[in-house]
Design a protein around this motif. Sequence first.
Motif, short mmCIF file in Angstrom:
data_model
loop_
_atom_site.label_atom_id
_atom_site.label_comp_id
_atom_site.label_asym_id
_atom_site.label_seq_id
_atom_site.Cartn_x
_atom_site.Cartn_y
_atom_site.Cartn_z
N VAL A 37 44.07 38.41 37.83
CA VAL A 37 42.91 38.08 38.65
C VAL A 37 42.62 39.28 39.54
O VAL A 37 43.56 39.89 40.07
N TYR A 95 45.76 41.11 40.94
CA TYR A 95 46.88 40.18 41.08
C TYR A 95 47.34 39.69 39.71
O TYR A 95 46.50 39.42 38.83
N TRP A 111 51.95 33.88 42.70
CA TRP A 111 51.13 35.09 42.60
C TRP A 111 51.94 36.31 43.01
O TRP A 111 52.83 36.22 43.87
N GLY A 112 51.61 37.44 42.40
CA GLY A 112 52.14 38.70 42.88
C GLY A 112 51.49 39.07 44.21
O GLY A 112 50.52 38.43 44.65
N GLN A 113 51.99 40.14 44.81
CA GLN A 113 51.50 40.53 46.14
C GLN A 113 50.18 41.29 46.06
O GLN A 113 49.53 41.52 47.07
#
Lengths: 121, 108
Positions: A37, A95, A111-113
């Motif tokens: 995303v 992301y 989610w990743g950072q």
Amino acid sequence: QVQLVQSGIDVKNPGASVKVSCKAAGYSFISYGVSWVRQAPGQGLEWMGWISTYSGDTRYEQKFQGRVTMTTDRSTSTAYMELRSLRSDDTAVYYCARGGPILNGFPFDYWGQGTPVTVYS
Amino acid sequence: SYVLTQPPSVSVAPGKTAMITCEGDNIGRKSVHWYQQKPGQAPVLVMFYGSDRPSGISGRFSGSNSGNTATLTISGVEVGDEADYYCQVWDSSSDHYVFGDGSKVTVL
């Protein structure tokens, strides 16, 4: 605990490519798919596509078809997103997010950072 | 392609109730998820499949989905609830996810 750790800030010239990594930890990597995303500055969330970490099957949002490739490395529990032919409007935070094992409406529960990518000449 | 419409902003006094809507054609037949995003942070899932709350999310958050409108409700709003909220659905006809444009919740 579940973690998605992404690669760091990147700056690219127009026309170049960027490859963002997303390393998963704390769960069985092949049991969940990964979506990508992006979010342009001051804008909303935009889904780019999904990859099955089990089979490698992919689905890309139409606007990115031909410019994006999503892959995984099961040996390191890492997902990758490569975007080619970069333009200034590709400047965004990218992301990765954990989703379902199949592409069928599962929520993105982790989610990743985020990885900021800036495209400018 | 499927379109989701959210109000750009929702203002609410502390302790009151905020209702964030997400409109889409027959959205009541779709799986709707909601995300909270605070400045400089990644989104966080706060509601899934319309009305299911992930562990760790306050019970002040609730959701509903019927007809052409899905709603995320925040009861007893706190200053810490200030954030952008995004709805998301899976569009099976095109095999892709769609996000709403987001609603900024401001606590007065």
